[in-house]
Design a protein around this motif. Structure first.
Motif, short mmCIF file in Angstrom:
data_model
loop_
_atom_site.label_atom_id
_atom_site.label_comp_id
_atom_site.label_asym_id
_atom_site.label_seq_id
_atom_site.Cartn_x
_atom_site.Cartn_y
_atom_site.Cartn_z
N GLY A 1 -9.42 -1.81 36.10
CA GLY A 1 -9.48 -1.78 34.64
C GLY A 1 -9.06 -0.45 34.04
O GLY A 1 -9.25 -0.20 32.85
N MET A 2 -8.48 0.41 34.85
CA MET A 2 -8.13 1.75 34.39
C MET A 2 -6.68 2.14 34.71
O MET A 2 -6.32 3.31 34.65
CB MET A 2 -9.07 2.77 35.03
N GLY A 3 -5.87 1.17 35.09
CA GLY A 3 -4.48 1.49 35.39
C GLY A 3 -4.28 2.20 36.72
O GLY A 3 -3.25 2.84 36.92
N LEU A 4 -5.24 2.05 37.62
CA LEU A 4 -5.19 2.84 38.85
C LEU A 4 -4.92 2.05 40.13
O LEU A 4 -4.68 2.64 41.18
CB LEU A 4 -6.53 3.59 39.04
N CYS A 5 -4.96 0.72 40.07
CA CYS A 5 -4.87 -0.03 41.33
C CYS A 5 -3.69 -0.99 41.41
O CYS A 5 -3.26 -1.37 42.49
CB CYS A 5 -6.17 -0.80 41.59
N GLY A 6 -3.19 -1.46 40.27
CA GLY A 6 -2.03 -2.34 40.27
C GLY A 6 -2.33 -3.83 40.39
O GLY A 6 -1.40 -4.65 40.35
N MET B 1 5.94 1.48 44.96
CA MET B 1 4.73 0.77 45.35
C MET B 1 3.51 1.68 45.47
O MET B 1 2.41 1.19 45.77
CB MET B 1 4.95 0.04 46.69
N ALA B 2 3.69 2.97 45.23
CA ALA B 2 2.61 3.93 45.49
C ALA B 2 1.35 3.66 44.68
O ALA B 2 0.25 3.96 45.13
CB ALA B 2 3.11 5.35 45.21
N GLY B 3 1.49 3.07 43.51
CA GLY B 3 0.32 2.85 42.66
C GLY B 3 -0.36 1.51 42.87
O GLY B 3 -1.30 1.18 42.15
N ASN B 4 0.13 0.74 43.84
CA ASN B 4 -0.48 -0.57 44.11
C ASN B 4 -1.33 -0.46 45.37
O ASN B 4 -0.82 -0.34 46.48
CB ASN B 4 0.61 -1.64 44.27
N ILE B 5 -2.63 -0.53 45.15
CA ILE B 5 -3.58 -0.30 46.24
C ILE B 5 -3.91 -1.62 46.95
O ILE B 5 -4.08 -2.65 46.31
CB ILE B 5 -4.90 0.30 45.68
N CYS B 6 -3.97 -1.55 48.27
CA CYS B 6 -4.42 -2.71 49.06
C CYS B 6 -5.56 -2.26 49.95
O CYS B 6 -5.36 -1.49 50.90
CB CYS B 6 -3.27 -3.25 49.92
N ARG B 7 -6.75 -2.77 49.66
CA ARG B 7 -7.92 -2.39 50.46
C ARG B 7 -7.80 -2.88 51.89
O ARG B 7 -8.43 -2.36 52.80
CB ARG B 7 -9.19 -2.98 49.85
N CYS B 8 -7.01 -3.93 52.09
CA CYS B 8 -6.86 -4.51 53.43
C CYS B 8 -5.77 -3.81 54.24
O CYS B 8 -5.59 -4.12 55.42
CB CYS B 8 -6.54 -5.99 53.33
#
Ligand code: FES
Ligand code: FES
Length: 150
Positions: A39-44, A125-132
């Motif tokens: 919700g903050m523009g940080l994960c994508g 793609m650096a700003g798109n986080i994947c926890r997996c």
């Protein structure tokens, strides 16, 4: 009243113009492919396209997209976009939560750079986080899709 254009269809909205686009997409338009992550523009996770360019819908107020063309994963294709086919071929998703955002980010990249270098991919793609931690498969799928389009 704000006129929105989403996946080729015009819509009118007369509520709060500060409402984030992601809220509108999920709760009003019923387009739930885009996900809420930070919700903050940080994960994508919420990535959609504005005039073909990737944006974070969680931090984009509706007033800012009047007259712009918004595309969500539901409007990207009928499921046969080269990236979607590559995602399936490389079995990219694990839990899947981030993957719509990843595909929309990658689709924006390929639109701008049909034959991206490794550095282009890393930067885009650096700003798109994947926890997996599916990053290796994401990169392989993007390269494969780029080759298919070549
Ligand atoms: S939910 Fe929008 S960037 Fe994380
Ligand atoms: S596949 Fe689980 S967060 Fe990316």
């Amino acid at each position: 009243m704000i006129t929105l254009k989403i996946n080729g269809a015009q819509r009118q909205f007369d509520g709060d113009p500060e409402m984030p686009l992601l809220w509108y997409l999920r709760d009003i338009a019923g387009l739930t492919g885009s996900k809420f992550g930070c919700g903050m523009g940080l994960c994508g996770a919420c990535t959609v396209h504005q005039d073909g360019v990737a944006i974070r819908s969680c931090v984009t107020p509706l007033r800012g997209i009047a007259g712009k063309e918004i595309t969500t994963i539901e409007g990207l294709s009928n499921g046969d976009h080269p990236l979607q086919k590559a995602w399936a071929a490389f079995n990219v998703p694990q839990c899947g939560y981030c993957q719509v955002g990843q595909i929309m980010q990658a689709a924006s990249l390929l639109k701008k750079k049909p034959q991206p270098t490794d550095q282009d991919i890393d930067e885009a793609m650096a700003g798109n986080i994947c926890r997996c931690g599916t990053y290796q498969r994401i990169r392989a799928a993007i390269k494969s899709a780029a080759q298919e389009k070549a």
